[in-house]
Design an enzyme around this catalytic site. Structure first.
Site, PDB file in Angstrom:
ATOM      1  N   LYS A 250      -4.915   3.685   2.327  1.00  0.00           N
ATOM      2  CA  LYS A 250      -4.447   4.295   1.234  1.00  0.00           C
ATOM      3  C   LYS A 250      -3.455   2.618   0.771  1.00  0.00           C
ATOM      4  O   LYS A 250      -2.448   2.431   1.472  1.00  0.00           O
ATOM      5  CB  LYS A 250      -3.524   5.242   1.038  1.00  0.00           C
ATOM      6  CG  LYS A 250      -2.717   5.382  -0.176  1.00  0.00           C
ATOM      7  CD  LYS A 250      -1.688   6.776  -0.269  1.00  0.00           C
ATOM      8  CE  LYS A 250      -0.809   6.859  -1.311  1.00  0.00           C
ATOM      9  NZ  LYS A 250      -0.111   8.004  -1.500  1.00  0.00           N
ATOM     10  N   ASP A 255       4.236   3.591  -5.968  1.00  0.00           N
ATOM     11  CA  ASP A 255       3.841   5.034  -6.511  1.00  0.00           C
ATOM     12  C   ASP A 255       5.240   5.432  -7.135  1.00  0.00           C
ATOM     13  O   ASP A 255       6.202   6.071  -6.396  1.00  0.00           O
ATOM     14  CB  ASP A 255       3.694   5.762  -5.376  1.00  0.00           C
ATOM     15  CG  ASP A 255       3.342   7.172  -5.680  1.00  0.00           C
ATOM     16  OD1 ASP A 255       3.055   7.235  -6.922  1.00  0.00           O
ATOM     17  OD2 ASP A 255       3.128   8.288  -4.839  1.00  0.00           O
ATOM     18  N   LYS A 262       8.006  10.625 -10.569  1.00  0.00           N
ATOM     19  CA  LYS A 262       8.906  11.041  -9.306  1.00  0.00           C
ATOM     20  C   LYS A 262      10.512  10.720  -9.671  1.00  0.00           C
ATOM     21  O   LYS A 262      10.784  10.200 -10.509  1.00  0.00           O
ATOM     22  CB  LYS A 262       8.866  10.018  -7.956  1.00  0.00           C
ATOM     23  CG  LYS A 262       7.687  10.003  -7.174  1.00  0.00           C
ATOM     24  CD  LYS A 262       7.526   9.315  -6.004  1.00  0.00           C
ATOM     25  CE  LYS A 262       6.488   9.310  -5.311  1.00  0.00           C
ATOM     26  NZ  LYS A 262       6.109  10.576  -4.432  1.00  0.00           N
ATOM     27  N   ASP A 273       3.994   2.541  -0.019  1.00  0.00           N
ATOM     28  CA  ASP A 273       2.907   3.319  -0.399  1.00  0.00           C
ATOM     29  C   ASP A 273       1.710   2.783  -0.082  1.00  0.00           C
ATOM     30  O   ASP A 273       0.204   3.281  -0.246  1.00  0.00           O
ATOM     31  CB  ASP A 273       3.001   3.980  -1.524  1.00  0.00           C
ATOM     32  CG  ASP A 273       2.148   5.492  -1.341  1.00  0.00           C
ATOM     33  OD1 ASP A 273       2.275   6.089  -0.483  1.00  0.00           O
ATOM     34  OD2 ASP A 273       1.978   5.994  -2.866  1.00  0.00           O
ATOM     35  N   ARG A 336      -4.940  10.647  -2.728  1.00  0.00           N
ATOM     36  CA  ARG A 336      -6.259  11.386  -2.332  1.00  0.00           C
ATOM     37  C   ARG A 336      -7.440  10.961  -3.245  1.00  0.00           C
ATOM     38  O   ARG A 336      -8.500  10.928  -3.148  1.00  0.00           O
ATOM     39  CB  ARG A 336      -6.052  13.037  -2.302  1.00  0.00           C
ATOM     40  CG  ARG A 336      -5.419  13.437  -3.526  1.00  0.00           C
ATOM     41  CD  ARG A 336      -4.901  14.974  -3.451  1.00  0.00           C
ATOM     42  NE  ARG A 336      -3.521  14.748  -2.893  1.00  0.00           N
ATOM     43  CZ  ARG A 336      -2.952  16.109  -2.440  1.00  0.00           C
ATOM     44  NH1 ARG A 336      -3.302  17.231  -3.081  1.00  0.00           N
ATOM     45  NH2 ARG A 336      -1.688  15.937  -2.087  1.00  0.00           N
TER      46      ARG A 336
HETATM   47  N1  BES Z   1       3.417   8.592  -1.748  1.00  0.00           N
HETATM   48  C1  BES Z   1       3.702   9.903  -1.897  1.00  0.00           C
HETATM   49  C2  BES Z   1       4.000  10.583  -0.557  1.00  0.00           C
HETATM   50  C3  BES Z   1       5.218  10.206   0.282  1.00  0.00           C
HETATM   51  C4  BES Z   1       6.152  10.875   0.382  1.00  0.00           C
HETATM   52  C5  BES Z   1       5.023   9.077   1.047  1.00  0.00           C
HETATM   53  C6  BES Z   1       7.407  10.321   0.951  1.00  0.00           C
HETATM   54  C7  BES Z   1       6.005   8.560   1.673  1.00  0.00           C
HETATM   55  C8  BES Z   1       7.270   9.260   1.584  1.00  0.00           C
HETATM   56  C9  BES Z   1       2.283  10.742  -2.482  1.00  0.00           C
HETATM   57  O1  BES Z   1       1.614  10.034  -3.421  1.00  0.00           O
HETATM   58  C10 BES Z   1       2.961  12.143  -3.278  1.00  0.00           C
HETATM   59  O2  BES Z   1       3.638  11.667  -4.252  1.00  0.00           O
HETATM   60  N2  BES Z   1       2.554  13.114  -2.796  1.00  0.00           N
HETATM   61  C11 BES Z   1       3.219  14.356  -3.489  1.00  0.00           C
HETATM   62  C12 BES Z   1       1.832  15.017  -3.447  1.00  0.00           C
HETATM   63  C13 BES Z   1       1.991  16.275  -4.166  1.00  0.00           C
HETATM   64  C14 BES Z   1       2.290  16.125  -5.476  1.00  0.00           C
HETATM   65  C15 BES Z   1       0.999  17.229  -4.046  1.00  0.00           C
HETATM   66  C16 BES Z   1       4.089  14.962  -2.646  1.00  0.00           C
HETATM   67  O3  BES Z   1       4.128  14.679  -1.301  1.00  0.00           O
HETATM   68  O4  BES Z   1       5.133  15.250  -3.111  1.00  0.00           O
HETATM   69 ZN    ZN Z   2       1.620   7.880  -2.893  1.00  0.00          ZN
HETATM   70 MN    MN Z   3       2.373   9.853  -5.160  1.00  0.00          MN
END
Ligand code: BES
Ligand code: ZN
Ligand code: MN
Length: 486
Positions: A250, A255, A262, A273, A336
């Site tokens: 990835k 992000d 966010k 990320d 994903r």
């Molecule tokens: N890059 C983030 C996940 C992440 C969170 C990496 C904290 C490192 C530290 C990922 O793209 C993301 O935002 N995931 C979401 C998924 C959700 C929307 C289903 C998450 O984990 O909140």
């Molecule tokens: Zn991400």
């Molecule tokens: Mn994300």
């Protein structure tokens, strides 16, 4: 880069700026450093005791040597009872890290076997890391430049440790680089340069080729940014190879969450990320430089996830490379989406196993904490092998299930699958279940979620600095070394 060599000389006579000595309980020096106590007139163990040092793992004390030995400074590092290889790496790393600003150091830690010598050299090199590219005030001290490992070994331990450490340093550098200086096309260019130099063949698909090729996930995630997405394919082959490994990383260079933005507090470290793609690049370079007898392909799924008038919207439906349609309910579940295309593309190489690596979910951190990656797979033996390779590398990882009942929550009213599960609980596993849908039948696959381990927000420890850690890079190289078990 810091250099390392092995030297079988008596540590008391080594011409260096600092002698690092490992001690066990009772302040007995590590094998190879027995002459030390005599050089100090039998007063060293007692002096260490007087300053509160007892040889426990994690302890570190510096003493001036007043001419008793060749080095002006002695660094005593605790090893505890019979340290394992990771104990040696961490002790070496912490000691070398504490010597930033010193130019030469020698390490007298247990290094009687080739494995131990490599661990000491590797820990020292990993501890000798700094990211100073953006400092203008010269206040940051330079890492130790020359390391000597006291060992009777004369094999390739130092050379191997250097290759591994250079791969990890590249990954850390990429993760630490701000997103203003590392966008998808720039990452692809760096991969072409570094990969080409290591002898990998490198192919880059640009945004037009991705659109024409049907990579709807990578295109969709990247379309909100003025910096268009890329897919990089790195390939290494060996004439005696029996197995082909495929790695998919990835690579979200930043992000923001996209339109499903966010909160600011969760965004500040999202430059990390792309840690999965960086680990794949670092591992591919390491595998090539070590000349391992495998075939390996690595895919870097590179995109920047930003909101804008061209960004994908929650409720958009995208056509993935596999042909399946995906309803994007949350643009922040973008990892994903790029990985589903990378995995489907990697399957075309006919690999014996596909391993994807991603900073995929906050739920990984909830489940396993900052330092332990979650390993999921569609095959128990593959999962166990990844966990074993990670353990041997000292990279904490734990096997996790892919419960089938989570698939139902990913049903979409209009598309083949949705990218968001309605429940928070088990979010790491739901993401794994989503990815599994894009692995063709009969293909063995493992998924590594390293959202926490990729980036150290806390203080440095052992050989791990603050910021980019380089996590999982050595696990992937270790998998290639375990090709016979795949
Ligand atoms: N890059 C983030 C996940 C992440 C969170 C990496 C904290 C490192 C530290 C990922 O793209 C993301 O935002 N995931 C979401 C998924 C959700 C929307 C289903 C998450 O984990 O909140
Ligand atoms: Zn991400
Ligand atoms: Mn994300």
């Amino acid at each position: 880069m810091t250099t390392v060599r092995l030297n079988s000389a008596d540590p008391v006579s080594i011409d260096t700026d600092a002698l690092i000595v490992g001690f066990g309980p009772g302040n007995t020096p590590a094998s190879g450093a027995e002459s030390l106590e005599a050089a100090f007139g039998g007063r060293l163990a007692g002096s260490l005791d007087a300053v509160g040092f007892s040889g426990k793992a994690g302890e570190l004390v510096k003493l001036p040597t007043f001419g008793a030995i060749a080095a002006p400074l002695l660094v005593a590092v605790g090893l505890g009872d019979s340290p394992d290889l990771e104990g040696l790496r961490r002790a070496a790393g912490a000691a070398v890290r504490s010597l930033a600003g010193t130019s030469r150091a020698a390490l007298a830690l247990p290094a009687d076997t080739a494995e131990q010598a490599e661990a000491v050299a590797l820990g020292g090199l990993l501890g000798a890391y700094a990211f100073s590219r953006y400092r203008t005030n010269g206040e940051q001290k330079a890492p130790v430049a020359e390391l000597t490992v006291v060992s009777g070994e004369s094999g390739p331990a130092a050379e191997r440790a250097s290759v591994l450490a250079e791969s990890v340093a590249l990954v850390r550098d990429l993760v630490n680089t701000p997103p203003s200086d590392l966008w998808p096309a720039k990452f692809a260019e760096l991969a072409e340069q570094a990969g080409g130099k290591a002898g990998l063949s490198v192919e880059v698909l640009d945004d037009k080729q991705l659109k024409d090729g049907g990579y709807g996930g990578i295109v969709g995630v990247g379309q909100g940014s003025a910096n268009p997405p890329r897919l990089v394919r790195l390939a290494y082959s060996h004439p005696e190879a029996g197995k082909t490994l495929a790695f998919v990383g990835k690579g979200i260079t930043f992000d923001s969450g996209g339109l499903s933005l966010k909160p600011a507090a969760s965004m500040d470290w999202m430059k990390s990320d792309m840690g999965g793609a960086a680990a794949v690049l670092g591992a591919m370079i390491g595998i090539a430089r070590l000349g391992l007898p495998v075939n390996a392909v690595g895919y870097l799924c590179l995109a920047e996830n930003l909101p804008s008038g061209t960004a994908q919207r929650p409720s958009d439906v995208i056509h993935s490379y596999s042909g399946k349609t995906v309803e994007v309910l949350d643009t922040d579940a973008e990892g994903r989406l790029v990985l589903m295309d990378g995995i489907a593309r990697a399957a075309e190489d006919g690999p014996d196993v596909i391993v994807d690596v991603a900073t995929l979910t906050g739920a990984q951190i909830v489940a396993l904490g900052w330092r332990t990656a979650g390993i999921m797979a569609n095959d128990d033996a593959v999962r166990e092998l990844v966990v074993e390779a990670a353990g041997a590398a000292g990279e904490s990882a734990w096997g996790m299930p892919l419960p089938e009942e989570l698939r139902k929550g990913l049903d979409s009213p209009i598309a083949d699958i949705a990218n968001l599960h309605p429940e928070r609980w088990g979010g790491m596993l739901a993401a794994g279940i989503f990815l599994k849908e894009f692995v063709p039948d009969g293909v063995r696959w493992a998924h590594i979620d390293m959202a926490g381990p990729a980036f150290n927000k806390g203080e440095p420890y052992g050989y791990t600095p603050k910021g980019g850690t380089g996590a999982i890079t050595r696990t992937l190289i270790g998998l290639a070394e375990r090709h016979a078990s795949i």
